[in-house]
Design a protein around this motif. Structure first.
Motif, mmCIF file in Angstrom:
data_model
loop_
_atom_site.group_PDB
_atom_site.id
_atom_site.type_symbol
_atom_site.label_atom_id
_atom_site.label_comp_id
_atom_site.label_asym_id
_atom_site.label_seq_id
_atom_site.Cartn_x
_atom_site.Cartn_y
_atom_site.Cartn_z
ATOM 1 N N LYS A 228 33.488 20.366 -12.234
ATOM 2 C CA LYS A 228 34.296 19.403 -12.879
ATOM 3 C C LYS A 228 35.182 18.773 -12.066
ATOM 4 C CE LYS A 228 34.460 21.340 -17.637
ATOM 5 N NZ LYS A 228 35.121 21.990 -18.796
ATOM 6 N N ASP A 229 35.539 19.190 -10.897
ATOM 7 C CA ASP A 229 36.277 18.640 -9.551
ATOM 8 C C ASP A 229 35.333 18.818 -8.489
ATOM 9 O OD1 ASP A 229 36.508 21.432 -9.804
ATOM 10 O OD2 ASP A 229 38.414 21.659 -8.894
ATOM 11 N N PRO A 230 34.693 17.505 -8.110
ATOM 12 C CA PRO A 230 33.540 17.507 -7.047
ATOM 13 C C PRO A 230 34.357 18.148 -5.783
ATOM 14 C CG PRO A 230 34.483 15.527 -7.258
ATOM 15 C CD PRO A 230 35.251 16.358 -8.314
ATOM 16 N N LEU A 231 33.329 18.522 -5.125
ATOM 17 C CA LEU A 231 33.635 19.291 -3.663
ATOM 18 C C LEU A 231 34.377 18.049 -2.674
ATOM 19 C CD1 LEU A 231 33.165 21.762 -2.186
ATOM 20 C CD2 LEU A 231 31.193 20.715 -1.151
ATOM 21 N N ILE A 232 34.155 17.040 -2.843
ATOM 22 C CA ILE A 232 34.821 15.712 -1.981
ATOM 23 C C ILE A 232 35.085 14.770 -3.050
ATOM 24 C CG2 ILE A 232 34.602 14.047 -0.271
ATOM 25 C CD1 ILE A 232 32.824 15.567 1.357
ATOM 26 N N LEU A 256 36.355 13.017 10.098
ATOM 27 C CA LEU A 256 37.185 14.351 10.397
ATOM 28 C C LEU A 256 38.430 14.260 9.474
ATOM 29 C CD1 LEU A 256 37.599 16.714 12.292
ATOM 30 C CD2 LEU A 256 38.440 15.368 13.827
ATOM 31 N N GLN A 257 38.943 13.000 9.320
ATOM 32 C CA GLN A 257 39.995 12.911 8.749
ATOM 33 C C GLN A 257 40.072 13.243 7.126
ATOM 34 O OE1 GLN A 257 41.803 8.994 8.929
ATOM 35 N NE2 GLN A 257 43.490 9.376 7.369
ATOM 36 N N LEU A 258 38.666 12.859 6.604
ATOM 37 C CA LEU A 258 38.413 13.019 5.437
ATOM 38 C C LEU A 258 38.293 14.595 5.072
ATOM 39 C CD1 LEU A 258 37.184 12.394 2.459
ATOM 40 C CD2 LEU A 258 35.136 12.042 3.444
ATOM 41 N N VAL A 259 37.674 15.448 6.131
ATOM 42 C CA VAL A 259 37.358 16.696 5.860
ATOM 43 C C VAL A 259 38.807 17.423 6.060
ATOM 44 C CG1 VAL A 259 36.222 18.952 7.066
ATOM 45 C CG2 VAL A 259 35.083 16.674 6.847
ATOM 46 N N THR A 269 34.080 25.688 2.006
ATOM 47 C CA THR A 269 32.443 25.541 1.430
ATOM 48 C C THR A 269 31.729 24.447 2.031
ATOM 49 O OG1 THR A 269 33.608 26.346 -0.576
ATOM 50 C CG2 THR A 269 31.563 25.121 -0.811
ATOM 51 N N LEU A 270 32.330 23.221 2.340
ATOM 52 C CA LEU A 270 31.598 22.288 2.938
ATOM 53 C C LEU A 270 31.328 22.748 4.139
ATOM 54 C CD1 LEU A 270 31.015 19.130 2.637
ATOM 55 C CD2 LEU A 270 33.186 18.780 3.535
ATOM 56 N N MET A 328 28.514 14.714 9.123
ATOM 57 C CA MET A 328 28.787 15.893 9.118
ATOM 58 C C MET A 328 27.624 17.028 9.565
ATOM 59 S SD MET A 328 30.680 16.271 5.389
ATOM 60 C CE MET A 328 31.823 14.964 4.886
ATOM 61 N N ILE A 329 26.301 16.648 9.231
ATOM 62 C CA ILE A 329 25.278 17.347 9.612
ATOM 63 C C ILE A 329 24.925 16.943 11.073
ATOM 64 C CG2 ILE A 329 22.772 17.465 9.374
ATOM 65 C CD1 ILE A 329 23.153 16.549 6.499
ATOM 66 N N GLU A 330 24.916 15.949 11.597
ATOM 67 C CA GLU A 330 24.524 15.762 12.994
ATOM 68 C C GLU A 330 25.521 16.387 14.004
ATOM 69 O OE1 GLU A 330 23.318 11.925 13.319
ATOM 70 O OE2 GLU A 330 21.354 11.976 12.404
#
Length: 337
Positions: A228-232, A256-259, A269-270, A328-330
């Protein structure tokens, strides 16, 4: 007096021969009469009835009968209203049935429109899910379709237990990671729903015995999609990265600022999830690179609602979440370490 014997004879029959020659008179003893069981001694005084008490009793009985009469009248009026309502509904349905029967007889069976029946019957529409939740008919589940902070967490790291169990299940078996189309191919819906009930009960035995990795991936996507409240949250993303042009200038710094703008549970979790997706993208046999994984997982992580978006705007709205997941992956070590 007997002229022959000169003895007086008893009027009753003698019991024996000796009694005939005796001068004793045979006497019969009579038992005293018993009084009747219901008989009462009659008093010489007359019985006096209190008319005041009798009047009060009759008045009480009269009031109770009036109350019963009033209740019966109310019940009768309600039954009359219900009868009139049912009678009108019956007449409406009867008219609809006759009209439909005429239409059916006039046209062929193939061209018969059964939708008219639903219009005339005026079937009541089921309440939506939000209404049922407000009325506490449907409550939040223990793991799925709930808030992130209400989910059962692991201790180290503090992340949802369902994510930890699914990732551990996938990475413990090399064959699972090499299956083509990992996270792209859908698993069996019935199996996933049965696992949903077990996981809500904090039971992971059936999950650990699965032989199909697509169903494990389906649990991960279902959990992220139903938060109900997304991860991002998209609101935080739009504040930091309003347009795709802003992201293209300096992707690493903006991601990076977003994380860093996320709370501790979301950030951990992310981090755990991106490390797993990096391991999946590093295996060539599954045919899933970082772009494919980002395209699939961005809608679950950002929880985008794209059902009513036209195809022209689809690319514009999905490019920012997709590019953020690719970075985030690379560049996992630079973003999370």
């Amino acid at each position: 007096m007997d002229p022959y014997l000169g003895l007086a004879q008893s009027k009753s029959k003698p019991r024996s021969v000796l009694d005939a020659f005796s001068n004793r008179t045979l006497t019969v003893k009579k038992r005293p009469t018993r009084p009747a069981p219901n008989s009462r001694p009659v008093s010489s005084t007359s019985i006096v009835i209190d008319s005041t008490d009798q009047l009060r009793y009759l008045q009480g009985e009269h009031c109770s009968l009036l109350d019963k009469h009033k209740k019966l009248e109310e019940s009768y009026s309600l039954l009359e209203e219900r009868f009139s309502r049912l009678k009108s509904e019956h007449e409406t349905l009867q008219g609809a049935y006759e009209e439909l029967q005429e239409s059916y007889n006039s046209v062929s069976q193939k061209s018969f429109n059964a939708g008219k029946l639903l219009v005339y019957l005026k079937l009541k529409r089921r309440s939506d899910k939000e209404t049922l939740e407000k009325r506490n008919i449907i409550k939040n589940e223990a793991c799925f379709n709930t808030f992130l902070n209400d989910v059962v967490m692991t201790d180290h790291p503090r992340i949802p237990k369902v994510i930890f169990e699914c990732v551990a299940m996938l990475e413990s078996n090399e064959r699972f990671l090499k299956v083509p189309g990992l996270y792209r191919v859908s698993g069996d819906y019935n199996v996933i729903q049965n696992l949903r009930y077990d996981i809500n009960a904090n039971n992971y035995k059936k999950l650990r015995k699965l032989r199909n990795p697509h169903e494990v991936c389906g649990i991960v996507k279902l959990f992220l999609r139903e938060l109900k409240d997304p991860l991002i949250p998209l609101q935080i993303c739009s504040e930091i990265i309003p347009t795709a042009a802003v992201l293209s200038d300096n992707k690493r710094a903006k991601v990076l600022q977003l994380v860093n703008a996320l709370d501790e549970v979301r950030r951990q979790t992310l981090k755990f999830l991106m490390k797993h997706l990096r391991n999946v993208a590093a295996i060539k046999e599954n045919e899933m690179d970082s772009f494919s994984l980002a395209l699939l997982m961005s809608s679950c992580i950002f929880n985008e609602t794209l059902a009513d978006v036209c195809p022209v705007k689809f690319e514009k709205l999905t490019v920012i979440p997709r590019e953020c997941i690719i970075v985030m992956i690379e560049e996992y070590e630079l973003i999370f370490e």
